[in-house]
Scaffold this motif. Structure first.
Motif, PDB file in Angstrom:
ATOM      1  N   LYS A 639       0.788  -1.233   0.000  1.00 31.78           N
ATOM      2  CA  LYS A 639       0.000   0.000   0.000  1.00 31.78           C
ATOM      3  C   LYS A 639       0.818   1.279   0.000  1.00 31.78           C
ATOM      4  CE  LYS A 639      -3.754  -2.224   2.491  1.00 31.78           C
ATOM      5  NZ  LYS A 639      -4.568  -2.218   3.736  1.00 31.78           N
ATOM      6  N   SER A 640       1.995   1.129   0.392  1.00 29.63           N
ATOM      7  CA  SER A 640       2.806   2.352   0.508  1.00 29.63           C
ATOM      8  C   SER A 640       3.408   2.760  -0.827  1.00 29.63           C
ATOM      9  CB  SER A 640       3.917   2.146   1.530  1.00 29.63           C
ATOM     10  OG  SER A 640       4.837   1.189   1.058  1.00 29.63           O
ATOM     11  N   SER A 641       3.284   1.896  -1.792  1.00 29.50           N
ATOM     12  CA  SER A 641       3.857   2.189  -3.111  1.00 29.50           C
ATOM     13  C   SER A 641       5.352   2.446  -3.024  1.00 29.50           C
ATOM     14  CB  SER A 641       3.163   3.403  -3.739  1.00 29.50           C
ATOM     15  OG  SER A 641       1.785   3.130  -3.884  1.00 29.50           O
ATOM     16  N   CYS A 642       5.905   1.973  -1.985  1.00 32.91           N
ATOM     17  CA  CYS A 642       7.358   2.144  -1.815  1.00 32.91           C
ATOM     18  C   CYS A 642       7.736   3.621  -1.786  1.00 32.91           C
ATOM     19  CB  CYS A 642       8.116   1.430  -2.917  1.00 32.91           C
ATOM     20  SG  CYS A 642       7.797  -0.326  -2.971  1.00 32.91           S
ATOM     21  N   CYS A 649      13.203  -0.512   1.281  1.00 29.68           N
ATOM     22  CA  CYS A 649      14.032  -0.025   0.179  1.00 29.68           C
ATOM     23  C   CYS A 649      14.080   1.496   0.200  1.00 29.68           C
ATOM     24  CB  CYS A 649      13.478  -0.505  -1.157  1.00 29.68           C
ATOM     25  SG  CYS A 649      13.554  -2.286  -1.380  1.00 29.68           S
ATOM     26  N   TYR A 650      12.918   2.054   0.311  1.00 31.91           N
ATOM     27  CA  TYR A 650      12.844   3.497   0.325  1.00 31.91           C
ATOM     28  C   TYR A 650      13.575   4.038   1.545  1.00 31.91           C
ATOM     29  CZ  TYR A 650      10.884   8.169   0.358  1.00 31.91           C
ATOM     30  OH  TYR A 650      10.731   9.523   0.359  1.00 31.91           O
ATOM     31  N   GLN A 651      13.326   3.389   2.618  1.00 32.87           N
ATOM     32  CA  GLN A 651      13.954   3.833   3.845  1.00 32.87           C
ATOM     33  C   GLN A 651      15.468   3.797   3.708  1.00 32.87           C
ATOM     34  OE1 GLN A 651      13.617   1.399   7.387  1.00 32.87           O
ATOM     35  NE2 GLN A 651      12.779   3.195   8.427  1.00 32.87           N
ATOM     36  N   GLY A 652      15.914   2.785   3.036  1.00 26.43           N
ATOM     37  CA  GLY A 652      17.355   2.660   2.857  1.00 26.43           C
ATOM     38  C   GLY A 652      17.887   3.523   1.739  1.00 26.43           C
ATOM     39  N   GLY A 653      17.001   4.235   1.123  1.00 25.59           N
ATOM     40  CA  GLY A 653      17.465   5.118   0.070  1.00 25.59           C
ATOM     41  C   GLY A 653      17.882   4.379  -1.185  1.00 25.59           C
ATOM     42  N   VAL A 654      17.317   3.247  -1.372  1.00 30.09           N
ATOM     43  CA  VAL A 654      17.679   2.497  -2.569  1.00 30.09           C
ATOM     44  C   VAL A 654      16.425   2.192  -3.372  1.00 30.09           C
ATOM     45  CG1 VAL A 654      19.632   1.463  -1.416  1.00 30.09           C
ATOM     46  CG2 VAL A 654      17.440   0.294  -1.422  1.00 30.09           C
ATOM     47  N   GLY A 655      16.642   1.945  -4.589  1.00 30.52           N
ATOM     48  CA  GLY A 655      15.527   1.624  -5.450  1.00 30.52           C
ATOM     49  C   GLY A 655      15.106   0.178  -5.295  1.00 30.52           C
ATOM     50  N   CYS A 660      12.288  -7.364  -5.096  1.00 30.97           N
ATOM     51  CA  CYS A 660      11.120  -6.827  -4.402  1.00 30.97           C
ATOM     52  C   CYS A 660       9.837  -7.464  -4.928  1.00 30.97           C
ATOM     53  CB  CYS A 660      11.057  -5.317  -4.595  1.00 30.97           C
ATOM     54  SG  CYS A 660      12.466  -4.448  -3.892  1.00 30.97           S
ATOM     55  N   ARG A 661       8.925  -7.578  -4.031  1.00 30.94           N
ATOM     56  CA  ARG A 661       7.620  -8.138  -4.400  1.00 30.94           C
ATOM     57  C   ARG A 661       6.552  -7.078  -4.212  1.00 30.94           C
ATOM     58  NH1 ARG A 661      10.904 -11.004  -1.840  1.00 30.94           N
ATOM     59  NH2 ARG A 661      10.223 -10.162   0.151  1.00 30.94           N
ATOM     60  N   CYS A 662       7.007  -5.900  -4.264  1.00 29.21           N
ATOM     61  CA  CYS A 662       6.108  -4.785  -3.994  1.00 29.21           C
ATOM     62  C   CYS A 662       5.063  -4.624  -5.103  1.00 29.21           C
ATOM     63  CB  CYS A 662       6.905  -3.507  -3.818  1.00 29.21           C
ATOM     64  SG  CYS A 662       8.065  -3.182  -5.165  1.00 29.21           S
ATOM     65  N   GLU A 663       3.987  -3.990  -4.720  1.00 29.03           N
ATOM     66  CA  GLU A 663       2.915  -3.740  -5.683  1.00 29.03           C
ATOM     67  C   GLU A 663       2.779  -2.233  -5.875  1.00 29.03           C
ATOM     68  OE1 GLU A 663      -0.487  -5.559  -4.060  1.00 29.03           O
ATOM     69  OE2 GLU A 663       0.317  -7.596  -4.183  1.00 29.03           O
ATOM     70  N   GLY A 664       2.660  -1.890  -7.081  1.00 26.21           N
ATOM     71  CA  GLY A 664       2.517  -0.461  -7.381  1.00 26.21           C
ATOM     72  C   GLY A 664       3.732   0.329  -6.976  1.00 26.21           C
ATOM     73  N   CYS A 665       4.848  -0.253  -7.237  1.00 23.44           N
ATOM     74  CA  CYS A 665       6.083   0.405  -6.800  1.00 23.44           C
ATOM     75  C   CYS A 665       6.274   1.769  -7.460  1.00 23.44           C
ATOM     76  CB  CYS A 665       7.273  -0.491  -7.129  1.00 23.44           C
ATOM     77  SG  CYS A 665       8.842   0.250  -6.704  1.00 23.44           S
ATOM     78  N   LYS A 666       6.500   2.717  -6.619  1.00 28.53           N
ATOM     79  CA  LYS A 666       6.804   4.054  -7.135  1.00 28.53           C
ATOM     80  C   LYS A 666       8.050   4.604  -6.451  1.00 28.53           C
ATOM     81  CE  LYS A 666       1.994   5.099  -8.108  1.00 28.53           C
ATOM     82  NZ  LYS A 666       0.844   5.995  -7.806  1.00 28.53           N
ATOM     83  N   ASN A 667       8.839   3.708  -6.061  1.00 30.93           N
ATOM     84  CA  ASN A 667      10.034   4.113  -5.328  1.00 30.93           C
ATOM     85  C   ASN A 667      10.816   5.155  -6.109  1.00 30.93           C
ATOM     86  OD1 ASN A 667      12.428   4.344  -3.983  1.00 30.93           O
ATOM     87  ND2 ASN A 667      12.612   2.163  -3.560  1.00 30.93           N
ATOM     88  N   THR A 668      10.977   6.265  -5.489  1.00 34.28           N
ATOM     89  CA  THR A 668      11.676   7.349  -6.174  1.00 34.28           C
ATOM     90  C   THR A 668      13.142   7.025  -6.384  1.00 34.28           C
ATOM     91  OG1 THR A 668      12.091   8.410  -4.055  1.00 34.28           O
ATOM     92  CG2 THR A 668      10.130   9.080  -5.266  1.00 34.28           C
ATOM     93  N   PHE A 669      13.616   6.128  -5.639  1.00 31.99           N
ATOM     94  CA  PHE A 669      15.027   5.763  -5.799  1.00 31.99           C
ATOM     95  C   PHE A 669      15.214   4.760  -6.923  1.00 31.99           C
ATOM     96  CE2 PHE A 669      14.722   7.103  -1.427  1.00 31.99           C
ATOM     97  CZ  PHE A 669      15.743   8.015  -1.370  1.00 31.99           C
ATOM     98  N   GLY A 670      14.131   4.277  -7.400  1.00 31.38           N
ATOM     99  CA  GLY A 670      14.241   3.304  -8.469  1.00 31.38           C
ATOM    100  C   GLY A 670      13.128   2.295  -8.358  1.00 31.38           C
TER     101      GLY A 670
END
Length: 841
Positions: A639-642, A649-655, A660-670
């Motif tokens: 739900k957090s979309s990374c 990942c986001y917390q660690g500053g990495v993409g 990752c098994r994330c859904e709707g990934c929008k991680n700004t780091f990648g």
DNA sequence: GAGTTTGAAACT
DNA sequence: CAGTTTCAAACTC
């Protein structure tokens, strides 16, 4: 002298009056000499007789012979006749001061006290040697010395008049631009020995560091201040001898405070000690000391610092583990007693140097004025503060591993680790004191790091080669900057941090450089400490780095607890309930830790792996961005979309990566799928901006990572431990969960990280450019291989950097320089853990 | 500061 | 290995 008679006599080469005068002077000198010889003899005897007035000495002393002689001498010297003679003679009243002191000391001070503190002796001894050789430089110090002397005399009512005279004289001397030293020294030609003692006394006040030009200048302008500073040195020594912990005093109290303290405590006593000690020098043969002195003599003031350090440490190496003991002594009173003279000497010396240098810096207001001195100071400073650092480190950084080691070492003579741990509790209060300092300024931090490091260095040094030590210290040089900052607000914070960072990184490197497996207890311990120190530094740099859990049900014995996960004990700031993650429960902590590791060897490994390999997925940009690093296991966000810290990942500053098994990934780091990055310009920009920050560092990191990667294969459970060194897995990573701000993570982590390639992701051609880039920036031999490995899917090389998350602060970028490359590998190994705060009890 | 959301860790 | 529960951080108000 201006009388007509005199005028008439001038014509004659040598008038009767002059002859008489010279004779009188000579006589006076003889008396002085005799007196001092007596004192020396007594001192020697005392030393020989185990520093206690016994038998002959005692009888002599008690019998009043000494007293009689003293009185006699005093009468003679104080008599109008002698005064008159003195007035005529080149020997000014200044000289008489020591005598007076001696007299007092003989009558009123206890002999034992005089010799109780070997530190002081050593201290002085060094000075003594130096001064003799550097007559010129001594001038600079002389002023302060004299000033100090005056202060010392303050406490003596008897000498009030003399003091006044002396003060006046001093003032005159200063006014004329002539140092008092000259006056007192010149006569020395007649009776060197006699003068030597007084001078030695002066040296007490003077700092070795004063030899430098800046110092002299400063002294000229600020005699009183200098005197105070110099005085500060003594208190340290005394403290040390008394409590076994002088560090706190030093840090907590300003130089001025210390100064006052010293004066209050007893100038008389001190002066006496100084005299006696100087005398004792003759008896106290300290090889190292002598050696030191020689070296110092031969060297230029600027060089001297470094050399002295080196020498010192090298000596330590030879001598075994004196340093270590010394450090330990702080926390371990037992050892304190056992400390050897040489050790004490070193400490004192360091303290002196530090104090003086610091003072100098303060006075000048330009810490960087004398680079050499500064550096020396820094190093010394580090040495000096070792104990303190320990404490700081101990606070929270106690790694469980360490604890384990400690148990092993418990019995051992090698109590370094154990001591540290023990001291942890003991020093808790002290630590607390230090804590407050952090926020306010870098100073605390600086101190801590330096100290810890120092200790480690010492430990290592004792065991290993000299080179190793040298490296350590040289690296510590950075610390000095921070130290300087303490005294001089002028120094920017950045520099400090940088220095710290670099120092930390370098420290980490130390163990590696040695190339000596740290498997052995002692070595491991030392290595460990290094890592801890580093952690401390990091922690200090960014408060955010500090772990503060809020566990309620886990008892802080599960990975839920950030503290536990990070391999640190919980501390006061933590709001945890029923916390077992404390030194008191170390057994439990260790057991739990092992259990967890048995389940998942990587449990304590850093979650974020700095790896160049990850790039492929994301594309060119990824190479620039923190995306180069990847989360060890990948996130599972729904739900957090990374886009929030819920995402590791986001917390660690990495993409996000394929893992990752994330859904709707929008991680700004990648994003999980590299395409995402390209889609949004805004994101790109953001990433790029971040990248820019890190750009300087990345190459290095990559390199490091690469090098590490070779060794580590995530496929194996062990990758976590950087342990080329054969360190047990358990010890390794303490890591981890440091969650610094992104910027920090991206940059800082580099040093500490243990990188590896990502799990067998198929490498993408896009990554190619990145590789090229890497190669250019970091031409490591290993690179090509690694790259290849990366390119091959399923290579399975993963990174496990214990501390990946704990990256150094953004500032670190500066600190991390290519020069460290070689060290990086090492660093990773040693870095296992994280900085912690004060240990809680 | 309390409550909610979230996802990792732990458990089954 | 998958599903569920537990947990504490992150987040919101």
């Amino acid at each position: 002298m201006d009388t007509p008679e005199k005028a008439t006599q001038i014509a004659t080469p040598l008038s009767k009056f002059e002859i008489f005068n010279s004779t009188s002077v000579l006589f006076g000198h003889l008396l002085h000499s005799a007196f001092w010889v007596l004192v020396v003899l007594r001192s020697m005897l005392v030393v020989v007789t185990e520093q206690k007035p016994k038998n002959f000495i005692e009888s002599f002393y008690k019998g009043g012979n000494c007293l009689m002689f003293s009185l006699f001498t005093y009468c003679l010297l104080d008599s109008p006749v002698f005064n008159y003679i003195n007035s005529l003679s080149p020997i000014k009243p200044v000289k008489s001061i020591p005598i007076t002191q001696t007299y007092n000391s003989l009558n009123f001070s206890s002999l034992p006290s005089i010799f109780t503190s070997p530190h002081v002796i050593a201290h002085r001894e060094t000075r003594f040697l130096r001064r003799n050789n550097f007559s010129d430089p001594s001038k600079a110090g002389s002023s302060s010395e004299n000033g100090n002397k005056v202060c010392t005399d303050d406490g003596v009512a008897m000498d009030a008049s003399q003091l006044y005279d002396n003060s006046t004289q001093l003032q005159e001397n200063f006014d004329n631009g002539v140092s008092i030293e000259e006056d007192s020294v010149e006569p020395s030609s007649d009776s060197k020995f006699v003068i030597e003692l007084p001078r030695a006394l002066k040296y007490d006040c003077g700092s070795p560091g004063c030899n430098s030009t800046p110092c002299s200048v400063i002294e000229a302008n600020c005699v009183s201040e200098q005197a105070g500073t110099s005085a500060s040195v003594v208190p340290f020594v005394e403290k040390d001898s008394e409590n076994g912990s002088f560090e706190d005093e030093v840090h907590l109290q300003g130089a001025s405070q210390i100064e006052q303290k010293k004066e209050e405590v007893g100038c008389d006593w001190e002066s006496l000690i100084s005299d006696a000690q100087d005398l004792l020098i003759f008896n106290y043969h300290n090889e190292s000391e002598a050696f030191k002195g020689l070296i110092q003599k031969s060297m230029d003031p600027g060089e001297r610092f470094c050399t002295s350090l080196v020498t010192r440490f090298s000596q330590n190496d030879l001598s075994g583990e004196p340093k270590l003991q010394m450090v330990d002594s702080v926390g371990c009173s037992q050892q304190h007693e056992m400390m050897e003279t040489s050790e004490l000497k070193e400490i004192n010396e360091i303290e002196d140097n530090l104090a003086n240098d610091d003072l100098n810096n303060c006075l000048t207001g330009n810490p960087s004025e004398n680079v050499n001195d500064e550096v020396g100071v820094c190093v010394q400073d580090a040495c000096k503060r070792v104990p303190t650092l320990h404490r700081g480190m101990l606070r929270r950084c106690l790694d469980f591993e360490r604890v384990a080691r400690r148990k092993n070492l418990n019995d051992g003579s090698n109590c370094s680790s154990s001591i540290i741990l023990q001291s942890n509790e003991e020093i808790a209060s002290e630590d607390n004191q230090l804590m407050p300092l952090r926020p306010t300024s870098d100073s605390p931090r600086c101190i801590l790091p330096g100290i810890g490091l120092h200790l480690n260095a010492l430990t290592l040094a004792s065991q290993d080669n000299k080179n190793f030590k040298l490296e350590i210290f040289s690296r510590q040089l950075s610390l000095p900057t921070s130290t300087a900052s303490i005294h001089s607000p002028e120094s920017g914070q950045e520099p400090v941090q940088e220095s710290l960072t670099s120092a930390a990184a370098e420290r980490d490197m130390v163990p590696v450089d040695d190339g000596v497996p740290l498997a052995e207890d002692a070595s491991q311990t030392s290595a460990y400490l290094v890592g801890e120190e580093r952690r401390m530094e990091l922690a200090g740099e960014s408060e955010s780095a500090c772990k503060r859990c809020n566990c309620k049900k886990s008892k802080c014995l599960k990975l839920y607890c950030e503290c536990f996960a990070a391999g640190v004990y919980c501390i006061e700031p933590c709001s945890c309930q029923d916390c077992f993650n404390k030194p008191i429960h170390e057994d439990t902590v260790l057991a739990t830790r092992k259990q967890i590791e048995s389940r998942n060897p990587l449990a304590f490994a850093p979650k974020v792996i700095r790896n160049s390999d990850s790039v492929p997925e994301q594309g060119d940009e990824s190479s620039k961005t923190p995306a180069s690093a990847r989360h060890k296991r990948g996130c599972n966000c729904k739900k957090s979309s990374c886009l929030k810290k819920y995402c590791e990942c986001y917390q660690g500053g990495v993409g996000c990566s394929i893992n990752c098994r994330c859904e709707g990934c929008k991680n700004t780091f990648g994003r999980k799928d590299g395409s995402a990055i390209i889609e949004t310009d805004a994101e790109q920009e953001e990433e790029e901006s971040e990248t820019c920050e890190k750009s300087g560092v990345d190459p290095i990191l990559q390199r490091t990572e690469i090098s590490n990667n070779e060794e580590q294969n995530q496929g194996s459970a062990h990758p976590t431990t950087p342990l080329q060194f054969s360190r047990p897995l358990v010890q390794l990573p303490f890591s981890s969960k440091f969650k610094p701000p992104r910027s920090l993570l991206s940059i800082g982590s580099s040093t500490a990280f243990y990188t590896g390639l990502n799990y067998g992701k198929p490498s993408i051609l896009r990554s190619q450019p990145k590789f090229e880039k890497r190669l250019q920036t970091a031409p490591d031999e290993e690179m090509p291989e690694i790259l290849q490995g990366n390119s091959s899917p399923g290579s399975g090389v993963k990174t496990v950097s214990p501390n990946s998350k704990r990256v150094s602060p953004p500032n670190n970028v500066l600190g991390s320089s290519p020069s460290r490359r070689s060290g990086r590998k090492l660093i990773l190994q040693s870095i296992p853990s994280f900085p912690s705060l004060t240990p809680q009890h």
